[in-house]
Motif scaffolding. Sequence first.
Motif, mmCIF file in Angstrom:
data_model
loop_
_atom_site.group_PDB
_atom_site.id
_atom_site.type_symbol
_atom_site.label_atom_id
_atom_site.label_comp_id
_atom_site.label_asym_id
_atom_site.label_seq_id
_atom_site.Cartn_x
_atom_site.Cartn_y
_atom_site.Cartn_z
ATOM 1 N N PHE A 1 -0.476 -0.343 -4.231
ATOM 2 C CA PHE A 1 -0.845 -1.719 -3.879
ATOM 3 C C PHE A 1 -1.185 -2.502 -5.142
ATOM 4 C CE2 PHE A 1 -1.735 -0.529 0.620
ATOM 5 C CZ PHE A 1 -1.078 -1.575 1.223
ATOM 6 N N LYS A 2 -2.013 -1.917 -5.989
ATOM 7 C CA LYS A 2 -2.435 -2.617 -7.209
ATOM 8 C C LYS A 2 -1.244 -2.887 -8.121
ATOM 9 C CE LYS A 2 -7.259 -1.323 -7.350
ATOM 10 N NZ LYS A 2 -8.339 -0.755 -8.138
ATOM 11 N N ALA A 3 -0.313 -1.944 -8.200
ATOM 12 C CA ALA A 3 0.873 -2.148 -9.036
ATOM 13 C C ALA A 3 1.739 -3.274 -8.491
ATOM 14 C CB ALA A 3 1.680 -0.847 -9.132
ATOM 15 N N SER A 4 1.900 -3.324 -7.178
ATOM 16 C CA SER A 4 2.717 -4.384 -6.569
ATOM 17 C C SER A 4 2.094 -5.758 -6.754
ATOM 18 C CB SER A 4 2.900 -4.128 -5.068
ATOM 19 O OG SER A 4 3.717 -3.013 -4.859
ATOM 20 N N LEU A 5 0.767 -5.801 -6.849
ATOM 21 C CA LEU A 5 0.051 -7.078 -6.932
ATOM 22 C C LEU A 5 -0.516 -7.353 -8.320
ATOM 23 C CD1 LEU A 5 -1.760 -6.654 -3.536
ATOM 24 C CD2 LEU A 5 0.019 -8.343 -4.045
ATOM 25 N N VAL B 1 -10.971 -7.803 -0.908
ATOM 26 C CA VAL B 1 -9.863 -7.027 -0.355
ATOM 27 C C VAL B 1 -10.050 -5.579 -0.804
ATOM 28 C CG1 VAL B 1 -7.368 -6.652 -0.405
ATOM 29 C CG2 VAL B 1 -8.277 -8.985 -0.279
ATOM 30 N N ASN B 2 -10.182 -4.686 0.167
ATOM 31 C CA ASN B 2 -10.444 -3.280 -0.093
ATOM 32 C C ASN B 2 -9.122 -2.508 -0.059
ATOM 33 O OD1 ASN B 2 -11.104 -0.525 0.146
ATOM 34 N ND2 ASN B 2 -13.062 -1.013 1.081
ATOM 35 N N PHE B 3 -8.641 -2.109 -1.224
ATOM 36 C CA PHE B 3 -7.361 -1.405 -1.311
ATOM 37 C C PHE B 3 -7.436 -0.011 -0.692
ATOM 38 C CE2 PHE B 3 -6.675 -4.566 -4.712
ATOM 39 C CZ PHE B 3 -5.516 -5.130 -4.218
ATOM 40 N N ASP B 4 -8.589 0.625 -0.743
ATOM 41 C CA ASP B 4 -8.728 1.943 -0.104
ATOM 42 C C ASP B 4 -8.550 1.818 1.414
ATOM 43 O OD1 ASP B 4 -9.176 3.468 -2.439
ATOM 44 O OD2 ASP B 4 -11.265 2.825 -2.488
ATOM 45 N N PHE B 5 -9.110 0.756 1.993
ATOM 46 C CA PHE B 5 -8.951 0.517 3.424
ATOM 47 C C PHE B 5 -7.493 0.245 3.762
ATOM 48 C CE2 PHE B 5 -8.946 -2.520 7.032
ATOM 49 C CZ PHE B 5 -9.377 -1.647 8.021
ATOM 50 N N ALA C 1 -4.949 1.254 2.119
ATOM 51 C CA ALA C 1 -4.242 2.525 1.935
ATOM 52 C C ALA C 1 -4.385 3.405 3.171
ATOM 53 C CB ALA C 1 -4.758 3.242 0.690
ATOM 54 N N SER C 2 -5.571 3.407 3.770
ATOM 55 C CA SER C 2 -5.777 4.228 4.969
ATOM 56 C C SER C 2 -4.948 3.710 6.148
ATOM 57 C CB SER C 2 -7.257 4.280 5.340
ATOM 58 O OG SER C 2 -7.699 3.033 5.844
ATOM 59 N N LEU C 3 -4.706 2.414 6.195
ATOM 60 C CA LEU C 3 -3.900 1.827 7.265
ATOM 61 C C LEU C 3 -2.402 2.052 7.064
ATOM 62 C CD1 LEU C 3 -5.659 -1.644 7.667
ATOM 63 C CD2 LEU C 3 -5.919 0.370 9.130
ATOM 64 N N THR C 4 -2.008 2.353 5.835
ATOM 65 C CA THR C 4 -0.587 2.449 5.518
ATOM 66 C C THR C 4 -0.184 3.875 5.128
ATOM 67 O OG1 THR C 4 -1.086 1.711 3.267
ATOM 68 C CG2 THR C 4 -0.357 0.039 4.837
ATOM 69 N N GLU C 5 -0.933 4.852 5.592
ATOM 70 C CA GLU C 5 -0.604 6.248 5.320
ATOM 71 C C GLU C 5 0.797 6.541 5.843
ATOM 72 O OE1 GLU C 5 -1.261 9.649 3.475
ATOM 73 O OE2 GLU C 5 -2.911 8.211 3.702
ATOM 74 N N GLY C 6 1.636 7.129 5.010
ATOM 75 C CA GLY C 6 2.999 7.452 5.409
ATOM 76 C C GLY C 6 4.006 6.363 5.118
ATOM 77 N N PHE C 7 3.548 5.220 4.623
ATOM 78 C CA PHE C 7 4.466 4.144 4.264
ATOM 79 C C PHE C 7 5.167 4.508 2.947
ATOM 80 C CE2 PHE C 7 3.256 0.012 6.550
ATOM 81 C CZ PHE C 7 2.771 0.678 7.661
ATOM 82 N N SER C 8 6.408 4.102 2.818
ATOM 83 C CA SER C 8 7.122 4.301 1.558
ATOM 84 C C SER C 8 6.682 3.236 0.558
ATOM 85 C CB SER C 8 8.631 4.192 1.788
ATOM 86 O OG SER C 8 8.993 2.848 2.088
ATOM 87 N N GLY C 9 7.064 3.406 -0.687
ATOM 88 C CA GLY C 9 6.758 2.405 -1.705
ATOM 89 C C GLY C 9 7.349 1.052 -1.350
#
Length: 148
Positions: A7-11, A20-24, A26-34
């Motif tokens: 997320f941080k690299a994309s933004l 904006v909590n990136f860890d949160f 990340a937990s919502l997008t588990e299994g998502f591709s890059g």
Amino acid sequence: MCIRDRFKASLRKSPVAKNVNFDFLASLTEGFSGADLNEVCQIAAKAAVREAIDAEEKRKALAKEAEEAMEVDEDPVPVITREHFEEAMSTARRSVTNIDLNKFSEFSKKFDPAYARGGGSVKTKKLNWPEEPKSSKMEKDDEADIYS
């Protein structure tokens, strides 16, 4: 690279609100591709741009009604906010299923040289590097001005 870092690299070039909590995310997008994560970031950024354009149009309409130029010193939407990510997450989806991931894993085990050796990871080969040469005449010649 963990999901939060993706997320941080994309933004990295986009202003993001501090709350904006990136860890949160990340937990919502588990299994998502890059690519899936990048799409979420793009949708959130585009939502922020749309909001900024709408705010600018409203400002111009108010200025036209008042028949005077309104001076604006700051961006009406200076950062990508939680609301923008909420909009992005409303359409977010995984593009790769667990079945596809398992197929890829089996394919890797069968054809990837790292797995074929049985280690599952690439092992580095130890090289026998030559000793560093002592100062030589050639090095002294290299230091000389080539144009003289």
